[in-house]
Design a protein around this motif. Structure first.
Motif, mmCIF file in Angstrom:
data_model
loop_
_atom_site.group_PDB
_atom_site.id
_atom_site.type_symbol
_atom_site.label_atom_id
_atom_site.label_comp_id
_atom_site.label_asym_id
_atom_site.label_seq_id
_atom_site.Cartn_x
_atom_site.Cartn_y
_atom_site.Cartn_z
ATOM 1 N N ILE A 119 0.841 -1.297 0.216
ATOM 2 C CA ILE A 119 -0.295 0.033 0.149
ATOM 3 C C ILE A 119 0.833 1.330 -0.068
ATOM 4 O O ILE A 119 0.286 2.500 -0.540
ATOM 5 C CB ILE A 119 -0.901 -0.456 1.057
ATOM 6 N N ALA A 120 2.069 1.714 0.726
ATOM 7 C CA ALA A 120 3.170 2.467 0.179
ATOM 8 C C ALA A 120 3.313 2.939 -0.380
ATOM 9 O O ALA A 120 4.002 4.079 -1.033
ATOM 10 C CB ALA A 120 3.883 1.951 1.330
ATOM 11 N N TRP A 121 3.378 1.643 -1.516
ATOM 12 C CA TRP A 121 3.196 2.581 -3.293
ATOM 13 C C TRP A 121 2.635 2.947 -3.651
ATOM 14 O O TRP A 121 2.329 3.752 -4.885
ATOM 15 C CB TRP A 121 3.296 1.106 -4.103
ATOM 16 N N LEU A 122 0.856 3.020 -2.996
ATOM 17 C CA LEU A 122 -0.159 3.793 -3.732
ATOM 18 C C LEU A 122 -0.343 5.384 -4.240
ATOM 19 O O LEU A 122 -0.632 5.484 -5.340
ATOM 20 C CB LEU A 122 -1.345 3.101 -2.711
ATOM 21 N N PRO A 123 0.517 6.304 -3.282
ATOM 22 C CA PRO A 123 0.273 7.294 -3.855
ATOM 23 C C PRO A 123 1.670 8.024 -5.244
ATOM 24 O O PRO A 123 1.125 7.850 -5.967
ATOM 25 C CB PRO A 123 1.469 7.814 -2.231
ATOM 26 N N ILE A 124 2.700 6.780 -4.799
ATOM 27 C CA ILE A 124 3.444 7.047 -6.393
ATOM 28 C C ILE A 124 3.243 6.406 -7.248
ATOM 29 O O ILE A 124 3.118 7.382 -8.548
ATOM 30 C CB ILE A 124 4.883 6.861 -5.640
ATOM 31 N N LEU A 125 2.341 5.238 -7.837
ATOM 32 C CA LEU A 125 1.786 5.089 -8.807
ATOM 33 C C LEU A 125 0.684 5.243 -8.796
ATOM 34 O O LEU A 125 0.574 5.283 -10.727
ATOM 35 C CB LEU A 125 1.317 3.310 -8.055
ATOM 36 N N VAL A 126 0.012 5.894 -8.310
ATOM 37 C CA VAL A 126 -0.837 6.876 -8.929
ATOM 38 C C VAL A 126 -1.097 7.872 -9.927
ATOM 39 O O VAL A 126 -1.363 8.627 -10.819
ATOM 40 C CB VAL A 126 -1.954 7.812 -7.581
ATOM 41 N N ILE A 127 0.028 8.680 -9.136
ATOM 42 C CA ILE A 127 0.973 9.644 -9.446
ATOM 43 C C ILE A 127 1.786 8.901 -11.340
ATOM 44 O O ILE A 127 1.290 9.809 -12.555
ATOM 45 C CB ILE A 127 2.308 10.271 -8.684
ATOM 46 N N TRP A 128 2.279 7.940 -11.000
ATOM 47 C CA TRP A 128 3.080 6.987 -12.174
ATOM 48 C C TRP A 128 1.464 6.769 -13.752
ATOM 49 O O TRP A 128 1.863 7.393 -14.106
ATOM 50 C CB TRP A 128 3.876 6.145 -12.202
ATOM 51 N N PHE A 129 0.656 6.161 -12.795
ATOM 52 C CA PHE A 129 -0.429 5.224 -14.004
ATOM 53 C C PHE A 129 -1.473 5.753 -13.658
ATOM 54 O O PHE A 129 -2.535 5.135 -14.328
ATOM 55 C CB PHE A 129 0.312 3.889 -13.378
ATOM 56 N N GLY A 130 -1.487 6.429 -12.239
ATOM 57 C CA GLY A 130 -3.152 6.711 -12.679
ATOM 58 C C GLY A 130 -4.237 6.115 -11.684
ATOM 59 O O GLY A 130 -3.549 5.070 -11.368
ATOM 60 N N TYR A 131 -5.580 6.162 -11.159
ATOM 61 C CA TYR A 131 -6.255 5.425 -11.274
ATOM 62 C C TYR A 131 -6.929 4.332 -11.725
ATOM 63 O O TYR A 131 -7.712 3.930 -13.098
ATOM 64 C CB TYR A 131 -7.877 5.904 -10.620
ATOM 65 N N GLY A 132 -6.329 3.330 -11.732
ATOM 66 C CA GLY A 132 -6.402 2.310 -13.015
ATOM 67 C C GLY A 132 -6.065 0.918 -13.195
ATOM 68 O O GLY A 132 -5.354 -0.045 -11.407
ATOM 69 N N LEU A 133 -6.360 -0.179 -13.698
ATOM 70 C CA LEU A 133 -5.750 -1.594 -14.000
ATOM 71 C C LEU A 133 -4.025 -1.715 -13.541
ATOM 72 O O LEU A 133 -3.342 -2.625 -12.703
ATOM 73 C CB LEU A 133 -5.639 -2.341 -14.896
ATOM 74 N N VAL A 134 -2.943 -0.443 -14.544
ATOM 75 C CA VAL A 134 -2.062 -0.852 -13.817
ATOM 76 C C VAL A 134 -1.501 -0.382 -12.430
ATOM 77 O O VAL A 134 -1.011 -1.655 -12.051
ATOM 78 C CB VAL A 134 -1.128 0.166 -15.015
ATOM 79 N N THR A 135 -1.936 0.518 -11.960
ATOM 80 C CA THR A 135 -1.740 0.422 -10.644
ATOM 81 C C THR A 135 -1.739 -0.713 -9.989
ATOM 82 O O THR A 135 -1.468 -1.173 -8.701
ATOM 83 C CB THR A 135 -2.922 2.195 -10.079
ATOM 84 N N MET A 136 -3.081 -1.589 -9.373
ATOM 85 C CA MET A 136 -4.039 -2.654 -9.220
ATOM 86 C C MET A 136 -3.170 -3.741 -9.416
ATOM 87 O O MET A 136 -2.967 -4.109 -8.502
ATOM 88 C CB MET A 136 -5.876 -2.192 -9.055
ATOM 89 N N THR A 137 -2.885 -3.914 -10.316
ATOM 90 C CA THR A 137 -1.946 -4.810 -11.345
ATOM 91 C C THR A 137 -0.605 -4.779 -10.424
ATOM 92 O O THR A 137 0.023 -6.290 -9.343
ATOM 93 C CB THR A 137 -1.722 -5.289 -12.122
#
Length: 268
Positions: A119-137
């Protein structure tokens, strides 16, 4: 015959015919207690709905097509993330387990990243990939891969060195040693890693859906919170528990037992 004895005999015959029924019997007292608390209105119904209301909500969401669609989305995300985690984790675990040099170079890196929660990756993943399948995958892969790698390494390094030497002395190539000695010997640990990794991945998926999802069971629960619908939150929690119980107890655990029995690590 005593009525209790007759009831017990009927129950024994029933579970002998359908053993899976026994899995749900321990939940009956919990459901009865839940019904009693709500019937006595210990808490307001707005804060703790009863079992009947949850069942009605289930029927409504299924009828509208919302629950099947969200459930399909969650299961598809878990499958994609788990497949990537397995495809990457097993080869890397074999490499680290078999090569002393790879173990020296990669083990500290693995422990470092394992300590960083998914879950610690979620903030930066949202910046990189947005709210989508890539982030959750990414979150699912990240969660699944470490139990798979670490258990694979444990399985490989638990194989006696004499077995490697015996195979090589009989003329086996390194590829054949990998296929006929290392993989069979490490397989019980690999399956255990898959079971643990999928469990962690399932929880990580729900957390990701709650935070960044636009569909799925986690999103259903979070959206219900915004609407103040406790009944849908409870329904989502019950679905999560039932689904994982079915997957773990009826699929993953039997595979793990069968694998151990096949390679002589567990006796019947």
């Amino acid at each position: 015959m005593n009525p209790l004895l007759r009831a017990w005999s009927a129950y024994v015959r029933l579970i002998a015919r359908w053993p899976s029924i026994a899995s749900f019997v321990p939940f009956l007292p919990l459901i009865a207690l839940w019904w009693l608390v709500t019937a006595l209105e210990v808490f307001p119904r707005a804060f703790l709905p009863g079992p009947a209301e949850v069942v009605r909500s289930f029927g409504t969401l299924v009828y509208k097509g919302i629950l099947p669609e969200y459930l399909q989305d969650s299961m598809m995300r878990l499958a994609v993330g788990a497949l990537w985690g397995i495809a990457l984790g097993i080869p890397l675990g074999l490499l680290v387990g078999m090569s002393r040099r790879a173990h020296t170079l990669l083990w500290p890196v693995l422990l470092f990243f394992q300590a960083i929660g998914d879950i610690a990756w979620l903030p930066i993943l949202v910046i990189w990939f947005g709210y989508g399948l890539v982030t959750m995958t990414f979150v699912i892969v990240y969660t699944v891969i470490f139990p798979v790698i670490l258990n694979t390494v444990l399985g490989v390094r638990s194989i006696p060195v004499n077995m490697h030497r015996a195979a090589l002395s009989l003329g086996a190539s390194r590829a054949r040693v990998l296929w006929e000695v290392v993989l069979p010997g490490a397989l019980p640990n690999i399956v255990t890693g898959l079971r643990n990794g999928l469990g962690y991945g399932w929880r990580a998926l729900i957390a990701a859906e709650i935070i960044v999802g636009t569909s799925g069971i986690g999103f259903l629960m979070f959206d219900a919170r915004r609407a103040g619908s406790v009944v849908e939150i409870l329904l989502g929690m019950i679905i999560l528990g039932i689904l994982w119980y079915i997957v773990d107890s009826w699929i993953l655990a039997p595979i793990e037992r069968a694998t151990g029995q096949r390679w002589g690590l567990v006796t019947r």
